[in-house]
Design a protein around this motif. Structure first.
Motif, PDB file in Angstrom:
ATOM      1  N   LYS A 294       0.778  -1.239   0.000  1.00  0.00           N
ATOM      2  CA  LYS A 294       0.000   0.000   0.000  1.00  0.00           C
ATOM      3  C   LYS A 294       0.808   1.286   0.000  1.00  0.00           C
ATOM      4  O   LYS A 294       0.281   2.339  -0.382  1.00  0.00           O
ATOM      5  CB  LYS A 294      -0.940   0.007   1.217  1.00  0.00           C
ATOM      6  N   LEU A 295       2.056   1.257   0.433  1.00  0.00           N
ATOM      7  CA  LEU A 295       2.813   2.502   0.556  1.00  0.00           C
ATOM      8  C   LEU A 295       3.587   2.819  -0.721  1.00  0.00           C
ATOM      9  O   LEU A 295       4.065   1.918  -1.404  1.00  0.00           O
ATOM     10  CB  LEU A 295       3.769   2.428   1.747  1.00  0.00           C
ATOM     11  N   HIS A 296       3.697   4.115  -0.990  1.00  0.00           N
ATOM     12  CA  HIS A 296       4.518   4.641  -2.082  1.00  0.00           C
ATOM     13  C   HIS A 296       4.085   4.092  -3.442  1.00  0.00           C
ATOM     14  O   HIS A 296       4.916   3.799  -4.303  1.00  0.00           O
ATOM     15  CB  HIS A 296       6.000   4.347  -1.838  1.00  0.00           C
ATOM     16  N   LYS A 297       2.780   3.972  -3.626  1.00  0.00           N
ATOM     17  CA  LYS A 297       2.264   3.533  -4.922  1.00  0.00           C
ATOM     18  C   LYS A 297       2.278   4.708  -5.901  1.00  0.00           C
ATOM     19  O   LYS A 297       2.129   5.865  -5.525  1.00  0.00           O
ATOM     20  CB  LYS A 297       0.839   3.006  -4.780  1.00  0.00           C
ATOM     21  N   LYS A 298       2.433   4.375  -7.167  1.00  0.00           N
ATOM     22  CA  LYS A 298       2.373   5.400  -8.205  1.00  0.00           C
ATOM     23  C   LYS A 298       0.932   5.879  -8.349  1.00  0.00           C
ATOM     24  O   LYS A 298      -0.001   5.087  -8.405  1.00  0.00           O
ATOM     25  CB  LYS A 298       2.875   4.846  -9.538  1.00  0.00           C
ATOM     26  N   ILE A 299       0.745   7.190  -8.387  1.00  0.00           N
ATOM     27  CA  ILE A 299      -0.594   7.758  -8.456  1.00  0.00           C
ATOM     28  C   ILE A 299      -1.200   7.527  -9.836  1.00  0.00           C
ATOM     29  O   ILE A 299      -0.579   7.820 -10.863  1.00  0.00           O
ATOM     30  CB  ILE A 299      -0.564   9.267  -8.132  1.00  0.00           C
ATOM     31  N   GLN A 300      -2.408   6.969  -9.835  1.00  0.00           N
ATOM     32  CA  GLN A 300      -3.140   6.750 -11.082  1.00  0.00           C
ATOM     33  C   GLN A 300      -4.113   7.912 -11.272  1.00  0.00           C
ATOM     34  O   GLN A 300      -5.100   8.033 -10.551  1.00  0.00           O
ATOM     35  CB  GLN A 300      -3.902   5.418 -11.012  1.00  0.00           C
ATOM     36  N   LEU A 301      -3.811   8.763 -12.237  1.00  0.00           N
ATOM     37  CA  LEU A 301      -4.650   9.928 -12.470  1.00  0.00           C
ATOM     38  C   LEU A 301      -6.003   9.527 -13.030  1.00  0.00           C
ATOM     39  O   LEU A 301      -6.115   8.590 -13.830  1.00  0.00           O
ATOM     40  CB  LEU A 301      -3.956  10.893 -13.437  1.00  0.00           C
ATOM     41  N   ILE A 302      -7.049  10.244 -12.608  1.00  0.00           N
ATOM     42  CA  ILE A 302      -8.386   9.965 -13.114  1.00  0.00           C
ATOM     43  C   ILE A 302      -8.590  10.740 -14.413  1.00  0.00           C
ATOM     44  O   ILE A 302      -7.897  11.734 -14.688  1.00  0.00           O
ATOM     45  CB  ILE A 302      -9.459  10.358 -12.082  1.00  0.00           C
ATOM     46  N   PRO A 303      -9.525  10.293 -15.266  1.00  0.00           N
ATOM     47  CA  PRO A 303      -9.775  10.988 -16.533  1.00  0.00           C
ATOM     48  C   PRO A 303     -10.180  12.440 -16.301  1.00  0.00           C
ATOM     49  O   PRO A 303     -10.812  12.763 -15.293  1.00  0.00           O
ATOM     50  CB  PRO A 303     -10.925  10.186 -17.157  1.00  0.00           C
ATOM     51  N   PRO A 304      -9.817  13.347 -17.228  1.00  0.00           N
ATOM     52  CA  PRO A 304     -10.131  14.770 -17.053  1.00  0.00           C
ATOM     53  C   PRO A 304     -11.615  15.061 -16.943  1.00  0.00           C
ATOM     54  O   PRO A 304     -12.013  16.061 -16.359  1.00  0.00           O
ATOM     55  CB  PRO A 304      -9.536  15.437 -18.303  1.00  0.00           C
ATOM     56  N   GLU A 305     -12.467  14.184 -17.517  1.00  0.00           N
ATOM     57  CA  GLU A 305     -13.907  14.443 -17.436  1.00  0.00           C
ATOM     58  C   GLU A 305     -14.476  14.171 -16.053  1.00  0.00           C
ATOM     59  O   GLU A 305     -15.648  14.467 -15.785  1.00  0.00           O
ATOM     60  CB  GLU A 305     -14.657  13.601 -18.478  1.00  0.00           C
ATOM     61  N   GLU A 306     -13.658  13.591 -15.165  1.00  0.00           N
ATOM     62  CA  GLU A 306     -14.080  13.363 -13.785  1.00  0.00           C
ATOM     63  C   GLU A 306     -13.364  14.368 -12.878  1.00  0.00           C
ATOM     64  O   GLU A 306     -12.252  14.126 -12.437  1.00  0.00           O
ATOM     65  CB  GLU A 306     -13.756  11.932 -13.350  1.00  0.00           C
ATOM     66  N   PRO A 307     -13.968  15.515 -12.605  1.00  0.00           N
ATOM     67  CA  PRO A 307     -13.288  16.557 -11.825  1.00  0.00           C
ATOM     68  C   PRO A 307     -13.024  16.111 -10.395  1.00  0.00           C
ATOM     69  O   PRO A 307     -13.808  15.382  -9.792  1.00  0.00           O
ATOM     70  CB  PRO A 307     -14.273  17.731 -11.863  1.00  0.00           C
TER      71      PRO A 307
ATOM     72  N   ILE B  61       3.216  18.915  10.085  1.00  0.00           N
ATOM     73  CA  ILE B  61       3.178  18.075   8.895  1.00  0.00           C
ATOM     74  C   ILE B  61       3.682  18.844   7.675  1.00  0.00           C
ATOM     75  O   ILE B  61       3.311  19.990   7.445  1.00  0.00           O
ATOM     76  CB  ILE B  61       1.747  17.569   8.630  1.00  0.00           C
ATOM     77  N   ARG B  62       4.508  18.166   6.902  1.00  0.00           N
ATOM     78  CA  ARG B  62       4.999  18.716   5.630  1.00  0.00           C
ATOM     79  C   ARG B  62       4.392  17.902   4.483  1.00  0.00           C
ATOM     80  O   ARG B  62       4.381  16.680   4.531  1.00  0.00           O
ATOM     81  CB  ARG B  62       6.523  18.646   5.582  1.00  0.00           C
ATOM     82  N   MET B  63       3.894  18.586   3.461  1.00  0.00           N
ATOM     83  CA  MET B  63       3.242  17.906   2.339  1.00  0.00           C
ATOM     84  C   MET B  63       4.149  17.901   1.112  1.00  0.00           C
ATOM     85  O   MET B  63       4.916  18.837   0.884  1.00  0.00           O
ATOM     86  CB  MET B  63       1.938  18.623   1.977  1.00  0.00           C
ATOM     87  N   LYS B  64       4.044  16.841   0.330  1.00  0.00           N
ATOM     88  CA  LYS B  64       4.611  16.844  -1.009  1.00  0.00           C
ATOM     89  C   LYS B  64       3.567  17.421  -1.961  1.00  0.00           C
ATOM     90  O   LYS B  64       2.400  17.540  -1.615  1.00  0.00           O
ATOM     91  CB  LYS B  64       5.005  15.429  -1.422  1.00  0.00           C
ATOM     92  N   GLU B  65       3.994  17.767  -3.161  1.00  0.00           N
ATOM     93  CA  GLU B  65       3.073  18.414  -4.092  1.00  0.00           C
ATOM     94  C   GLU B  65       1.861  17.540  -4.415  1.00  0.00           C
ATOM     95  O   GLU B  65       0.772  18.042  -4.655  1.00  0.00           O
ATOM     96  CB  GLU B  65       3.798  18.790  -5.386  1.00  0.00           C
ATOM     97  N   ASP B  66       2.047  16.221  -4.408  1.00  0.00           N
ATOM     98  CA  ASP B  66       0.964  15.328  -4.811  1.00  0.00           C
ATOM     99  C   ASP B  66       0.323  14.589  -3.627  1.00  0.00           C
ATOM    100  O   ASP B  66      -0.452  13.661  -3.829  1.00  0.00           O
ATOM    101  CB  ASP B  66       1.464  14.314  -5.843  1.00  0.00           C
ATOM    102  N   THR B  67       0.632  14.992  -2.396  1.00  0.00           N
ATOM    103  CA  THR B  67       0.096  14.274  -1.235  1.00  0.00           C
ATOM    104  C   THR B  67      -1.421  14.378  -1.152  1.00  0.00           C
ATOM    105  O   THR B  67      -2.115  13.380  -0.928  1.00  0.00           O
ATOM    106  CB  THR B  67       0.718  14.799   0.067  1.00  0.00           C
ATOM    107  N   LEU B  68      -1.963  15.571  -1.316  1.00  0.00           N
ATOM    108  CA  LEU B  68      -3.407  15.743  -1.225  1.00  0.00           C
ATOM    109  C   LEU B  68      -4.105  14.963  -2.339  1.00  0.00           C
ATOM    110  O   LEU B  68      -5.153  14.337  -2.107  1.00  0.00           O
ATOM    111  CB  LEU B  68      -3.775  17.226  -1.302  1.00  0.00           C
ATOM    112  N   LEU B  69      -3.530  14.977  -3.531  1.00  0.00           N
ATOM    113  CA  LEU B  69      -4.090  14.210  -4.643  1.00  0.00           C
ATOM    114  C   LEU B  69      -4.116  12.724  -4.299  1.00  0.00           C
ATOM    115  O   LEU B  69      -5.110  12.032  -4.545  1.00  0.00           O
ATOM    116  CB  LEU B  69      -3.272  14.446  -5.908  1.00  0.00           C
ATOM    117  N   ASP B  70      -3.043  12.237  -3.719  1.00  0.00           N
ATOM    118  CA  ASP B  70      -2.968  10.832  -3.325  1.00  0.00           C
ATOM    119  C   ASP B  70      -4.061  10.488  -2.322  1.00  0.00           C
ATOM    120  O   ASP B  70      -4.706   9.432  -2.423  1.00  0.00           O
ATOM    121  CB  ASP B  70      -1.585  10.537  -2.739  1.00  0.00           C
ATOM    122  N   MET B  71      -4.301  11.364  -1.364  1.00  0.00           N
ATOM    123  CA  MET B  71      -5.313  11.095  -0.347  1.00  0.00           C
ATOM    124  C   MET B  71      -6.718  11.127  -0.941  1.00  0.00           C
ATOM    125  O   MET B  71      -7.565  10.282  -0.618  1.00  0.00           O
ATOM    126  CB  MET B  71      -5.194  12.107   0.793  1.00  0.00           C
TER     127      MET B  71
END
Length: 395
Positions: free
Chosen positions: A36-49, A147-157
């Protein structure tokens, strides 16, 4: 004599069986970390905001890393979020840092709330209440000041927040910092704490901490919002319980919560671990008995005796093998969670690991026999079930 023999046999079986279960926890934690940790983020399609997120930051005082920690929340790569910065009182020096960041990043939707609202004994919830009431999105993130965030942390959550999920939590870990106290913290959060945390997550046991947790606001509003939990100090445990009691699931984010406090010393670390122990004992009383048996050095003593009693194995040899294998599995788990080079040598790890393991029983006894909690601006007494009573306030 026969009764005594049967009793000793039963005790030996209990300790040996518990020992086998602890090894299973080691393996489950390693497996769950890899899974579960450090998985590559799978982006959702642009039509799904992506949904908007309200981020609530309770702030009390400053530390040397507060500015850089807060700045990471202003620079996240996420399309729609607001920062609700909740400051303890109007004389708090963190106000100056927050205003500097708001001037530096005017495009970020950020608001300041000062003074909070007294809704119970929990000072963190009192501080966050105004921000919570002003939150405009259904998803909200409670994030501690360290807490320190990475640029994509919120997206990951957010991507971990499925339709059946009520709360997404981050496993506590630490940023790379210099000095032995920082090494000790990283070793603790990457071994002993991570083993329990990841094992509990695997079995879907309530384990989230409140330092970084993304939640759905509507289900909490249905039971009174965060102020409904203000009579607890461990509000994070009861947030999660309120979701699971109603059928919602909890999920772990693939990124750990990167703790980056500028104040790092052994005394503060010990006080923090002791405070958490007191909360666990009040909320889940059976941990009073089982927690010492999850510690390497203490458990090894009983296992060495039980194995000698049952199988006539050499106590000394078994104890050494027990400690060595435990040490190696902890090293493997820490390396998986770090997901890169460790900021200290193997020798530093040995020293920090021995120090942590040898002090575990002392911290347990300190938590057990001194139930009062000193936290933030007050001193509290816990009742069974986790309800807190303020008994003294600092002037």
């Amino acid at each position: 004599m026969a009764v005594v023999s049967y009793a000793l046999f039963g005790i030996a079986i209990f300790f040996f069986g518990g020992w086998c279960f602890v090894w299973l926890m080691h393996l489950i934690a390693i497996f769950n970390a890899k899974l579960k940790l450090h998985k590559k983020i799978q982006l959702i399609p642009p039509e799904e905001p992506l949904p908007g997120v309200s981020i609530i930051k309770p702030l009390v005082g400053v530390d040397p890393n507060l500015f850089i920690n807060l700045e990471t929340f202003f620079t996240m790569n996420y399309p729609q979020y607001e920062l609700l910065l909740c400051i303890h009182d109007e004389s708090d020096p963190s106000i100056m840092l927050v205003k500097r960041l708001m001037e530096k990043y005017p495009s970020v939707d950020a608001k300041i709330f000062i003074g909070g609202m007294k809704v119970g004994v929990n000072p963190k919830i009192n501080n966050m209440q105004l921000g919570y009431e002003a939150a405009k999105y259904d998803l909200f993130l409670v994030s501690d000041s360290g807490i320190r965030m990475k640029e994509d942390t919120l997206l990951d959550m957010v991507l971990s927040m499925k339709d059946d999920t009520g709360l997404v939590h981050q496993m506590p870990f630490t940023c790379d910092r210099k000095g032995f106290p920082a090494t000790l913290e990283k070793v603790f959060f990457g071994t002993s704490h991570a083993r329990i945390y990841l094992s509990a997550d695997f079995f879907r046991i309530n384990c989230p901490t409140g330092m970084s947790a993304l939640m759905r606001k509507k289900p909490l509003d249905e039971i009174g919002g965060i102020k409904a939990f203000a009579h607890y100090l461990a509000e994070d445990f009861f947030f999660a319980k309120s979701f699971t009691d109603r059928g919602w699931k909890l999920r772990i984010s693939s990124q750990p919560a990167w703790q980056n406090s500028g104040h790092c010393d052994i005394s503060s670390f010990r006080n923090r671990i002791t405070r958490w122990g007191k909360l666990r004992f009040a909320m889940v009383p059976h941990t009073i008995f089982f927690e010492p048996l999850s510690e390497c050095l203490f458990l090894g003593i009983f296992v060495a005796w039980s194995a000698n009693f049952l199988f006539n194995w050499d106590c000394f040899v078994l104890y050494l093998v027990h400690v060595l294998v435990w040490f190696l599995l902890d090293w493997i788990l820490l390396c998986i969670i770090q997901n890169g080079s460790l900021p200290f040598s193997k020798g530093d790890f040995v020293v920090a690991w021995i120090f942590r393991e040898s002090s575990a029983l002392y911290l347990y006894l300190k938590a057990l026999f001194d139930p009062t909690i000193r936290w933030r601006t007050g001193t509290y007494k816990l009742r069974w079930g986790g309800v807190a009573e303020e008994i003294k306030s600092k002037l």
